[in-house]
Design an enzyme around this catalytic site. Structure first.
Site, PDB file in Angstrom:
ATOM      1  N   LYS A 132     -15.687  12.106  -5.360  1.00 48.67           N
ATOM      2  CA  LYS A 132     -14.361  13.000  -5.157  1.00 48.67           C
ATOM      3  C   LYS A 132     -14.288  14.267  -4.704  1.00 48.67           C
ATOM      4  CE  LYS A 132     -12.149   9.322  -8.187  1.00 48.67           C
ATOM      5  NZ  LYS A 132     -13.360   8.513  -8.612  1.00 48.67           N
ATOM      6  N   GLY A 189      -5.067   3.583  -3.813  1.00 45.05           N
ATOM      7  CA  GLY A 189      -6.262   4.110  -4.257  1.00 45.05           C
ATOM      8  C   GLY A 189      -6.085   5.651  -4.501  1.00 45.05           C
ATOM      9  N   ASP A 205       0.850  -1.050   0.040  1.00 45.65           N
ATOM     10  CA  ASP A 205       0.112   0.084   0.019  1.00 45.65           C
ATOM     11  C   ASP A 205       1.030   1.256  -0.083  1.00 45.65           C
ATOM     12  OD1 ASP A 205      -2.304   1.633   0.342  1.00 45.65           O
ATOM     13  OD2 ASP A 205      -1.885   1.746   2.558  1.00 45.65           O
TER      14      ASP A 205
END
Length: 1113
Positions: A615, A744, A456
């Site tokens: 977003k 992400g 990550d």
């Protein structure tokens, strides 16, 4: 050939046999090399213009029809029957058990009544076994391994007198010990789970009812109960938040045990019930809650609260009105109505039992035991052929099988399990990686076989500590060194108006656009950043300042900002540093302190929280002094570019900040008239009351407002790298481990972090995979990727999904050739899918590392999961096999402990196999000499003692051996590459040990027979003593680095054997043991069996030394 190579070969090859690969095509000129670029990935056409494929065509078989393994007879005998039984049982169970269908529900409150439904009990149950299923399940889990199943059959065969070859305890003793230890361990683990479940189920909560407040355990809570949850108390079930003791009707919850995020979440009470005078008044109203059907989504909820008595009203319910189970109330006391219990809560529905992981070394050893089993069968058949098939030959055949069964040692699994426990203890005690916790002690050897590391970004490679770095207004930019100018502009802006009034935020438009000054633009930008957020200031309690005013208390107390995003905390902290401070916030108001210490109050009219789909985040506020209504909006540049007014600098500056590793947010505003807002409010309320497609309708209303906004500024926040990330990634790269970063975050930021962290080295180029939406675009982009040499790949999750849909085979092959891969905009499910993809297509061992709840699926899918205890909580750490405190520790964990664990387990397993092979070789010689009689060479007691007290301690001391020091392993990480090839435990090393066992067994047996004089008892004394001494010397021969405990184990075992020679008079001739004949015969036999091996080891070390022999730290 290594076992890893065999496993890799048994999997489906990455090369498509029906067409040549591009690397196999040869051209003789540069022109032909250029033509190579136009060769399509699909077979059939050599011209790209002829590339026409129907969307329904598929390049490969569907996943469910693929077969990566040959279903042979050996597979069925070893584990195929287990899989078949499990599959049949699963189908029978699923047919007998009716699948429950979830439905929406109405929960009645107060005087309201309705039909009674049956819902699951509110109990937590994590137990693996019950009293009835404990023994069957444990036995099944143990005997599904070939090794234990084989010994069970051998032990059961000893109940038949005709084929019994010794005492029952020689077979049932070791097997029973192994099963007993396993059952005790499983029982202890399940008892601990039971106690944890009992503690959670018996936790007392307050229930509000007609008789007052009643205390009930968590297990007695039912749907429709009104439960009071105190501060710092765990929420027992899924509730709709009705009332709170907080004046503003809101409270904070900690959700780190649910979603892994440590930031507090703001939850809002239903306004209708919050306005009631007291909690008891809820019992006198007539209301109901309509809740959607139970589902896994913890970030979504759709429901309504309807009051049907005199003051009828209907309120929409969303996520902000819920208190999910396993969250903790962080402020005030909450009252809620239970809507889901037990198995229907969000927490339980998102809990999946992780599959138990089996290490590659265990699979390799299982393969070796199968080979040894077939060797036993073949050897027994050969002995029968030589003996002849006269008489009851099948009885003799089975007796031979029992005699040679020691080739497969039952102590192998015991030694390996004990070794794994020792490795885990060493890892946790290592001062170089403090705070490391081993949560799965079954796979420490996997740390030494890693080929792909999937990491990550936020919180793993970075610290998840956000620092405000830049404010860009289009024509002027402010960084950390020029923030004093921002403060000066703010002081000017707030000092200009008379009587403390602010300058006009939005100049009145006349015939054309008004050019705003820098002071005005800075003021508007900073005010927007200070208002557009979901941050709440929390002040520490201070009893000494009780007599002061509220403003004075806030100045003197320490403030802590709570929000669901660290980015927002960084932005509000920055506005505080430039003297525009958020001092108070509740559900309806927000207060800012100006540089002149005056307070400005704003009314909060609407809030539109940030979601991964939109977003962006918006807020509508009304300034109390002027009455101006302003809509503020901030979000990612990809969505804000189409919302703000036309400009020529936003896209360029976003790219510049992203290249510097900054996380960017675009801030804009729009001034609304009273009529515009009233119209918007009515439409948004109507959309929120809808039960069908509520989210899409609400978003459509909001988007009607998001048009032609004024662009105010662009902010840049830095996420600091973890300590020593760069040298750690370089070490992993030198060790031959390919690192894939799955995040992400957006493409630009991920690219920048990849560069700044040195995930991509300076000599490597970057290839950004363009966004693709169909098969043709994916085909062209894959061709472009194929032309790149030694280039790191950067791709978005959506493009990856398209490539995997049509060109899974080709994409994985090309991506695996890249030195590094970065996948951005990647969902948690995609992270797990990528891990499974690499495991399926490459057959290599994968390791996943992360720190948040969104990394759990990836961690559990990998062969080895590592969790970091970080700012996003402990969910990843608790779900992982290994837990560390920072990313840099992974280098020491893999290169040092991974190496030692794998090397030690390989040596230990092969030596235990050698210990069984040598005594079996002696049995073969003995039976051959004595007319192929199926008689045991040694009594059963000596056989048990040979595998336990006589040789157990020296053999197990191999877990302390090491070939290189930790300093050398860290200095020369290239040594790690050898481990991934699996050469320490391979068919080659296995057959070498087989030859050594046959040689030593033959020398000991034939030597004793040649020196045999009068009694057979002398043969037992000479051979068994020579066997024990040979094993002790072989341990010394195998050791590469001596430890004082190894010497103690050798001396202690020798002393035990010498003492047993005196005590066990029934097995040894005491008079013969005291003669020189016994001494010189044993010394000669032992010397002949061991000295040649010592000579070979010396010659090999001199003429073919290992690569690490001359290295120095």
């Amino acid at each position: 050939m290594s076992l890893s190579g065999v496993y890799g070969a048994s999997r489906r090859s990455l090369k498509v046999s029906t067409r040549p690969r591009y690397s196999q095509l040869k051209f003789s000129s540069s022109d032909e090399d250029d033509c190579m670029d136009d060769i399509p990935l699909m077979a059939g056409s050599g011209n790209i213009q002829d590339f026409h494929i129907d969307e329904n065509d598929s390049l490969m078989k569907e996943r469910k029809y693929r077969s990566y393994r040959t279903r042979s007879l050996g597979y069925f005998l070893s584990e195929g029957w287990i899989n078949m039984c499990a599959s049949c049982w699963s189908r029978i169970f699923s047919r007998c058990r009716r699948q429950k269908e979830y439905k929406p529900r109405n929960v009645y409150i107060g005087l309201a009544t309705g039909p009674q439904e049956k819902y699951p009990r509110n109990v937590v149950k994590n137990q693996k076994y019950s009293i009835i299923t404990f023994i069957p399940k444990v036995l099944f889990e143990q005997f599904k391994f070939f090794l234990n199943l084989y010994f069970l059959i051998m032990a059961c065969a000893q109940f038949i007198p005709a084929i019994r070859i010794g005492y029952l305890y020689t077979y049932w003793g070791p097997l029973g010990f192994v099963i007993f230890v396993t059952m005790c361990r499983e029982a202890l683990d399940d008892w601990r789970r039971y106690r944890r479940d009992k503690e959670a189920n018996s936790q007392i909560y307050k229930k509000l009812c007609r008789d007052g407040i009643v205390r009930i355990p968590s297990s007695d809570i039912r749907v429709g109960d009104l439960i009071i949850v105190e501060k710092d108390q765990r929420v027992p079930a899924d509730l709709v938040f009705l009332r709170t003791t907080e004046k503003d009707g809101a409270c904070f919850t900690r959700t780190d045990q649910l979603d892994g995020e440590t930031d507090w979440k703001l939850r809002l009470a239903v306004q209708t019930t919050q306005r009631l005078p007291s909690n008891v008044d809820i019992l006198d109203i007539c209301a109901q809650v309509h809740a959607e059907k139970p589902q896994k989504q913890i970030h979504n909820f759709v429901g309504t609260f309807t009051r049907t008595d005199g003051t009828a009203c209907e309120d929409p319910l969303g996520l902000e009105n819920t208190l999910w189970a396993d969250t903790v109330v962080a402020s005030g006391t909450a009252l809620g109505v239970v809507i889901y219990t037990g198995a229907e809560t969000r927490s339980v529905m998102n809990t999946s039992q992780p599959s138990s992981k089996v290490g590659l070394l265990d699979l390799e050893i299982n393969t070796l035991t199968k080979m040894l089993f077939f060797a036993v069968i073949i050897l027994s058949i050969v002995m029968m052929i030589l003996k002849g098939f006269g008489g009851p030959w099948y009885r003799y055949l089975f007796r031979f099988i029992c005699l040679f069964s020691y080739i497969i040692p039952i102590s192998l699994r015991v030694n390996l399990d004990m070794g794994k426990a020792v490795y885990s203890w060493m890892i946790q005690r290592d001062k170089a990686i403090p705070g490391t916790v081993v949560r799965s002690s079954t796979i420490p050897e996997e740390l030494g076989r890693i080929t792909y590391l999937l990491s990550d970004k936020t919180g793993t490679l970075t610290q998840n500590e956000m620092i405000f770095k830049r404010l860009h207004l289009g024509t002027v930019s402010f960084n950390a060194e020029t923030m004093d100018e921002v403060m000066a502009h703010l002081r000017t802006a707030f000092s200009q108006p008379p009587s403390g009034q602010l300058i006009q935020a939005t100049p009145t438009r006349t015939s054309g656009p008004v050019r705003r000054t820098v002071v005005t633009r800075v003021f508007e930008a900073v005010k927007a950043v200070a208002l557009c957020h979901n941050v709440t200031p929390v002040y520490e309690e201070n009893g000494d300042a009780a007599s002061d005013t509220e403003a004075d208390q806030q100045i003197r107390q320490t403030v802590t900002y709570q929000a669901s995003s660290p980015d927002e905390v960084a932005l509000v902290s920055w506005t505080e540093s430039v003297k525009l401070t958020l001092v108070k916030r509740d559900l309806s108001t927000m207060q800012l302190r100006t540089p002149q210490d005056s307070i400005i109050t704003y009314s909060i009219l609407q809030i539109f929280p940030f979601t991964s789909e939109t977003k962006r985040m918006g807020i509508i506020v009304r300034e109390e002094q002027s009455g101006e209504i302003i809509f503020y909006l901030k979000g990612a540049d990809v969505v804000m570019q189409n919302i703000v007014q036309y400009n020529d600098w936003l896209e360029e500056e976003c790219g510049n900040m992203a290249r510097e590793g900054l996380r960017t947010l675009v801030v804009a505003k729009k001034v609304l008239t009273e009529e515009q807002y009233q119209d918007f409010e009515s439409r948004i309320h109507q959309a929120r009351m809808s039960l069908q497609d509520r989210n899409s309708k609400v978003q459509a209303v909001i988007e009607s407002l998001e048009r032609d906004l004024d662009l105010l500024c662009l902010t840049g926040v830095e996420d600091k790298l973890q300590d020593n990330v760069r040298p750690t990634l370089e070490l992993l790269r030198n060790a031959g481990i390919k690192v894939w970063m799955l995040t992400g975050d957006k493409l630009e930021t991920a690219t920048c972090i990849a560069k700044s962290s040195k995930l991509v080295s300076r000599i490597q180029t970057l290839h950004t995979f363009n966004n693709v939406t169909d098969r043709t675009e994916a085909h062209l982009e894959l061709n472009a990727l194929r032309r790149k040499n030694d280039a790191a790949l950067i791709i978005t999750g959506d493009s990856l999904q398209v490539c995997l849909k049509y060109y899974e085979h080709e994409f994985v092959e090309l991506a695996c050739q890249c030195p590094a891969v970065v996948v951005c905009r990647c969902s948690p499910t995609q992270k797990a899918d990528i891990v499974k993809l690499l495991k399926t297509h490459t057959g290599k061992r994968t390791c996943a590392i992360g720190d948040g709840g969104n990394d759990v699926s990836m961690i559990q899918a990998a062969d080895t999961g590592i969790g970091i205890v970080g700012k996003e909580g402990k969910q990843a750490s608790l779900a992982a096999d290994f837990s560390i405190t920072q990313f840099s520790h992974i280098g020491h964990l893999l290169v040092v402990h991974g190496r030692n664990s794998y090397k030690r387990s390989a040596a230990l397993s092969q030596f235990v196999i050698h210990r069984g092979l040598i005594i079996s070789a002696m049995q073969v010689v003995f039976s051959s000499v004595f007319y192929f009689a199926s008689l045991a060479l040694f009594p059963g007691f000596l056989i048990v003692g040979y595998a336990t007290v006589y040789t157990m301690y020296p053999v197990f001391s191999l877990v302390l051996d090491k070939d290189v020091s930790p300093q050398i392993a860290m200095t020369y990480p290239e040594l790690y590459k050898e481990l991934t090839k699996g050469r320490s435990l391979s068919f080659k090393t296995f057959f070498i040990w087989v030859l050594i066992s046959i040689y030593q067994g033959g020398i000991i047996m034939y030597g004793a027979l040649l020196l045999f004089e009068e009694e057979f008892l002398h043969v037992v004394s000479i051979t068994f003593t020579s066997l024990i001494l040979t094993e002790l010397l072989m341990v010394a021969l195998t050791i590469r680095t001596w430890h004082y405990l190894m010497i103690v184990a050798e001396v202690f075992s020798l002393a035990i054997y010498i003492a047993s020679l005196v005590v066990l008079k029934d097995y040894f001739d005491a008079k013969f043991l005291q003669t020189w004949d016994f001494v010189w015969k044993v010394l000669v036999i032992t010397s002949v069996s061991c000295i040649p091996l010592y000579v070979l080891k010396y010659l090999r070390k001199k003429f073919s030394p290992p690569v690490y022999s001359k290295l120095t730290p």
